[in-house]
Write a protein that holds these residues in place. Structure first.
Motif, PDB file in Angstrom:
ATOM      1  N   MET A 156       0.834  -1.209   0.000  1.00 45.16           N
ATOM      2  CA  MET A 156       0.000   0.000   0.000  1.00 45.16           C
ATOM      3  C   MET A 156       0.864   1.253   0.000  1.00 45.16           C
ATOM      4  O   MET A 156       0.551   2.244  -0.677  1.00 45.16           O
ATOM      5  CB  MET A 156      -0.931  -0.011   1.216  1.00 45.16           C
ATOM      6  CG  MET A 156      -2.065  -1.013   1.128  1.00 45.16           C
ATOM      7  SD  MET A 156      -3.093  -1.022   2.631  1.00 45.16           S
ATOM      8  CE  MET A 156      -3.720   0.663   2.615  1.00 45.16           C
ATOM      9  N   ALA A 157       1.970   1.222   0.743  1.00 49.29           N
ATOM     10  CA  ALA A 157       2.869   2.373   0.783  1.00 49.29           C
ATOM     11  C   ALA A 157       3.499   2.614  -0.585  1.00 49.29           C
ATOM     12  O   ALA A 157       3.584   3.757  -1.058  1.00 49.29           O
ATOM     13  CB  ALA A 157       3.955   2.150   1.837  1.00 49.29           C
ATOM     14  N   LEU A 158       3.926   1.537  -1.253  1.00 50.82           N
ATOM     15  CA  LEU A 158       4.508   1.679  -2.587  1.00 50.82           C
ATOM     16  C   LEU A 158       3.466   2.195  -3.578  1.00 50.82           C
ATOM     17  O   LEU A 158       3.790   2.982  -4.475  1.00 50.82           O
ATOM     18  CB  LEU A 158       5.093   0.349  -3.044  1.00 50.82           C
ATOM     19  CG  LEU A 158       6.256  -0.205  -2.205  1.00 50.82           C
ATOM     20  CD1 LEU A 158       6.729  -1.538  -2.761  1.00 50.82           C
ATOM     21  CD2 LEU A 158       7.418   0.786  -2.127  1.00 50.82           C
ATOM     22  N   ASP A 159       2.215   1.779  -3.412  1.00 46.60           N
ATOM     23  CA  ASP A 159       1.145   2.294  -4.271  1.00 46.60           C
ATOM     24  C   ASP A 159       0.941   3.792  -4.045  1.00 46.60           C
ATOM     25  O   ASP A 159       0.700   4.546  -5.001  1.00 46.60           O
ATOM     26  CB  ASP A 159      -0.157   1.542  -4.007  1.00 46.60           C
ATOM     27  CG  ASP A 159      -0.149   0.124  -4.565  1.00 46.60           C
ATOM     28  OD1 ASP A 159       0.692  -0.163  -5.456  1.00 46.60           O
ATOM     29  OD2 ASP A 159      -0.963  -0.701  -4.104  1.00 46.60           O
ATOM     30  N   ARG A 160       1.020   4.232  -2.801  1.00 45.51           N
ATOM     31  CA  ARG A 160       0.905   5.670  -2.511  1.00 45.51           C
ATOM     32  C   ARG A 160       2.033   6.449  -3.169  1.00 45.51           C
ATOM     33  O   ARG A 160       1.822   7.542  -3.709  1.00 45.51           O
ATOM     34  CB  ARG A 160       0.944   5.920  -0.998  1.00 45.51           C
ATOM     35  CG  ARG A 160      -0.270   5.462  -0.218  1.00 45.51           C
ATOM     36  CD  ARG A 160      -0.198   5.948   1.226  1.00 45.51           C
ATOM     37  NE  ARG A 160      -0.404   7.391   1.308  1.00 45.51           N
ATOM     38  CZ  ARG A 160      -0.192   8.126   2.405  1.00 45.51           C
ATOM     39  NH1 ARG A 160       0.295   7.549   3.498  1.00 45.51           N
ATOM     40  NH2 ARG A 160      -0.418   9.423   2.410  1.00 45.51           N
ATOM     41  N   LEU A 161       3.224   5.886  -3.155  1.00 48.78           N
ATOM     42  CA  LEU A 161       4.351   6.541  -3.800  1.00 48.78           C
ATOM     43  C   LEU A 161       4.136   6.606  -5.310  1.00 48.78           C
ATOM     44  O   LEU A 161       4.459   7.618  -5.950  1.00 48.78           O
ATOM     45  CB  LEU A 161       5.648   5.791  -3.472  1.00 48.78           C
ATOM     46  CG  LEU A 161       6.946   6.385  -4.028  1.00 48.78           C
ATOM     47  CD1 LEU A 161       7.177   7.795  -3.492  1.00 48.78           C
ATOM     48  CD2 LEU A 161       8.137   5.503  -3.699  1.00 48.78           C
ATOM     49  N   LYS A 162       3.599   5.548  -5.873  1.00 53.61           N
ATOM     50  CA  LYS A 162       3.325   5.528  -7.314  1.00 53.61           C
ATOM     51  C   LYS A 162       2.316   6.608  -7.697  1.00 53.61           C
ATOM     52  O   LYS A 162       2.469   7.293  -8.730  1.00 53.61           O
ATOM     53  CB  LYS A 162       2.805   4.148  -7.714  1.00 53.61           C
ATOM     54  CG  LYS A 162       2.496   3.992  -9.199  1.00 53.61           C
ATOM     55  CD  LYS A 162       3.763   4.105 -10.041  1.00 53.61           C
ATOM     56  CE  LYS A 162       3.460   3.904 -11.513  1.00 53.61           C
ATOM     57  NZ  LYS A 162       4.666   4.056 -12.356  1.00 53.61           N
ATOM     58  N   VAL A 163       1.288   6.790  -6.902  1.00 56.48           N
ATOM     59  CA  VAL A 163       0.292   7.835  -7.155  1.00 56.48           C
ATOM     60  C   VAL A 163       0.943   9.220  -7.092  1.00 56.48           C
ATOM     61  O   VAL A 163       0.695  10.089  -7.939  1.00 56.48           O
ATOM     62  CB  VAL A 163      -0.866   7.733  -6.138  1.00 56.48           C
ATOM     63  CG1 VAL A 163      -1.778   8.960  -6.221  1.00 56.48           C
ATOM     64  CG2 VAL A 163      -1.677   6.464  -6.381  1.00 56.48           C
ATOM     65  N   ASP A 164       1.803   9.434  -6.094  1.00 61.29           N
ATOM     66  CA  ASP A 164       2.470  10.724  -5.973  1.00 61.29           C
ATOM     67  C   ASP A 164       3.447  10.950  -7.119  1.00 61.29           C
ATOM     68  O   ASP A 164       3.604  12.075  -7.603  1.00 61.29           O
ATOM     69  CB  ASP A 164       3.202  10.812  -4.633  1.00 61.29           C
ATOM     70  CG  ASP A 164       3.707  12.222  -4.339  1.00 61.29           C
ATOM     71  OD1 ASP A 164       2.861  13.111  -4.120  1.00 61.29           O
ATOM     72  OD2 ASP A 164       4.942  12.433  -4.364  1.00 61.29           O
ATOM     73  N   GLN A 165       4.107   9.887  -7.554  1.00 61.65           N
ATOM     74  CA  GLN A 165       5.008   9.998  -8.700  1.00 61.65           C
ATOM     75  C   GLN A 165       4.239  10.464  -9.937  1.00 61.65           C
ATOM     76  O   GLN A 165       4.699  11.350 -10.672  1.00 61.65           O
ATOM     77  CB  GLN A 165       5.670   8.647  -8.986  1.00 61.65           C
ATOM     78  CG  GLN A 165       6.575   8.666 -10.212  1.00 61.65           C
ATOM     79  CD  GLN A 165       6.978   7.281 -10.672  1.00 61.65           C
ATOM     80  OE1 GLN A 165       6.326   6.294 -10.334  1.00 61.65           O
ATOM     81  NE2 GLN A 165       8.053   7.194 -11.436  1.00 61.65           N
ATOM     82  N   ALA A 166       3.074   9.873 -10.178  1.00 61.72           N
ATOM     83  CA  ALA A 166       2.268  10.271 -11.326  1.00 61.72           C
ATOM     84  C   ALA A 166       1.816  11.720 -11.208  1.00 61.72           C
ATOM     85  O   ALA A 166       1.745  12.448 -12.207  1.00 61.72           O
ATOM     86  CB  ALA A 166       1.051   9.346 -11.442  1.00 61.72           C
ATOM     87  N   ARG A 167       1.564  12.142  -9.999  1.00 61.44           N
ATOM     88  CA  ARG A 167       1.104  13.519  -9.774  1.00 61.44           C
ATOM     89  C   ARG A 167       2.204  14.535 -10.028  1.00 61.44           C
ATOM     90  O   ARG A 167       1.988  15.575 -10.631  1.00 61.44           O
ATOM     91  CB  ARG A 167       0.587  13.629  -8.338  1.00 61.44           C
ATOM     92  CG  ARG A 167       0.100  15.025  -7.960  1.00 61.44           C
ATOM     93  CD  ARG A 167      -0.295  15.066  -6.504  1.00 61.44           C
ATOM     94  NE  ARG A 167      -0.574  16.424  -6.073  1.00 61.44           N
ATOM     95  CZ  ARG A 167      -0.422  16.861  -4.844  1.00 61.44           C
ATOM     96  NH1 ARG A 167       0.037  16.041  -3.901  1.00 61.44           N
ATOM     97  NH2 ARG A 167      -0.694  18.110  -4.527  1.00 61.44           N
ATOM     98  N   HIS A 168       3.442  14.230  -9.566  1.00 62.07           N
ATOM     99  CA  HIS A 168       4.534  15.198  -9.648  1.00 62.07           C
ATOM    100  C   HIS A 168       5.510  14.935 -10.788  1.00 62.07           C
ATOM    101  O   HIS A 168       6.315  15.804 -11.122  1.00 62.07           O
ATOM    102  CB  HIS A 168       5.304  15.234  -8.324  1.00 62.07           C
ATOM    103  CG  HIS A 168       4.557  15.899  -7.206  1.00 62.07           C
ATOM    104  ND1 HIS A 168       4.001  15.188  -6.170  1.00 62.07           N
ATOM    105  CD2 HIS A 168       4.255  17.200  -6.969  1.00 62.07           C
ATOM    106  CE1 HIS A 168       3.413  16.025  -5.328  1.00 62.07           C
ATOM    107  NE2 HIS A 168       3.543  17.244  -5.793  1.00 62.07           N
ATOM    108  N   GLY A 169       5.496  13.732 -11.362  1.00 69.42           N
ATOM    109  CA  GLY A 169       6.315  13.454 -12.523  1.00 69.42           C
ATOM    110  C   GLY A 169       7.778  13.174 -12.262  1.00 69.42           C
ATOM    111  O   GLY A 169       8.608  13.301 -13.174  1.00 69.42           O
TER     112      GLY A 169
END
Length: 318
Positions: free
Chosen positions: A223-236
């Motif tokens: 779940m933590a890695l998924d949260r990081l993936k979402v933030d990565q998509a948001r900030h690029g």
């Protein structure tokens, strides 16, 4: 009744004096800053505070500093170990190392940490920071990073993953005695280790196999890695995952199952996975320890990790 109360008072006074004497002896005996457990206690007491975010649990106190394990540790105004970062110069590349006490550089002077070694190699056109805080699992590591994401807006996030990443731990506030008494904290630590750890290398392997098996710890890590993936998509930004080997012994290395899991989870999310073990295992594991009784990476280990990271960055201008 008076004699009974008087006797009880004397016993209580004796116990209090004995506890005070024990506390004084422990503090004198550990004043050399070489006892790992006491130094971790001092770190938690002097440089950490309770976080407003329960998912983080604890965070660094901005502007705090202390001598820990014979090394000066300073926290900047953002709550990161290291110098004040330059976040305003246009065109400056920004890199962030996220993780636990390894990312923080426990036991090392600031200029020997991974952050500092990478910053020296990349040169003044790059700003390298670390949000590493000791005793964090992956849930806390990512939650701690996310509070910085909007402010820093980095080009690259380097996840420094360790074998403790899926550890399920209590993020609540420690009791008053643990926070104020070195002797009591030391006794509690010894009891917890005796109850939770099986002896020897086989016990260590079994403990990590249980920790990395499917269960609440693994689910929280994913779940933590998924949260990081979402933030990565948001900030690029780009994400690189480096697996820090379990460093009690490299010959034979019995923790490939951890590396394989982290590799699969990283590649599933489209992240580059870096494994420094093939380079590190050319020398005995203990040659990379920060101290005889502390397996945190030393400057030599971080030099190897820096070399593994170099191909992922443009060669700095001479």
């Amino acid at each position: 009744m008076k004699r009974l109360l008087s006797g009880a008072s004397l016993v209580l006074l004796g116990l209090l004096l004995a506890c005070a004497a024990l506390e004084g002896l422990v503090r004198v005996a550990t004043s050399s800053q070489q006892n790992y457990l006491v130094e971790m206690w001092r770190y938690a007491t002097l440089l950490k505070q309770k976080s407003a975010d329960p998912a983080i649990g604890h965070e660094h106190i901005p502007g705090a500093s202390a001598s820990l394990q014979g090394v000066e540790v300073s926290i900047n105004s953002l709550g990161m170990r290291g110098p004040e970062p330059d976040l305003t110069t246009p065109g400056k590349h920004k890199l962030v190392v996220i993780g636990d006490s390894v990312a923080m550089g426990w036991g090392l002077p600031e200029d020997e940490t991974l952050r500092a070694q990478l910053a020296r190699w990349l040169g003044p056109e790059s700003e390298v920071m670390t949000t590493g805080v000791g005793n964090m699992n992956m849930t806390q590591i990512v939650a701690n990073w996310l509070r910085y994401a909007d402010t820093i807006r980095p080009d690259t996030v380097i996840v420094l993953a360790t074998a403790r990443a899926p550890l399920v731990q209590d993020t609540g506030q420690a009791g008053w005695l643990v926070r104020h008494s070195q002797a009591y904290a030391l006794i509690v630590s010894f009891v917890e280790m005796a109850m939770s750890n099986a002896p020897g290398q086989a016990g260590l392997v079994a403990a990590y196999e249980k920790m990395w098996a499917d269960g609440p710890g693994r689910a929280a890590l994913n779940m933590a890695l998924d949260r990081l993936k979402v933030d990565q998509a948001r900030h690029g930004y780009r994400v690189l995952v480096m697996m820090v080997p379990e460093s009690h012994s490299f010959q034979p290395y019995q923790f490939d199952f951890i590396t394989n899991i982290m590799r699969a989870e990283s590649e599933k999310r489209g992240w580059a996975f870096l494994d420094p073990l093939p380079s590190l295992r050319q020398e005995p594991a203990e040659s990379y320890w920060v101290a005889n009784n502390d397996v945190h990476p030393n400057a030599k280990a971080f030099k190897v990790m820096t070399d593994v990271l170099k191909p992922y960055f443009p060669r700095p201008k001479e």
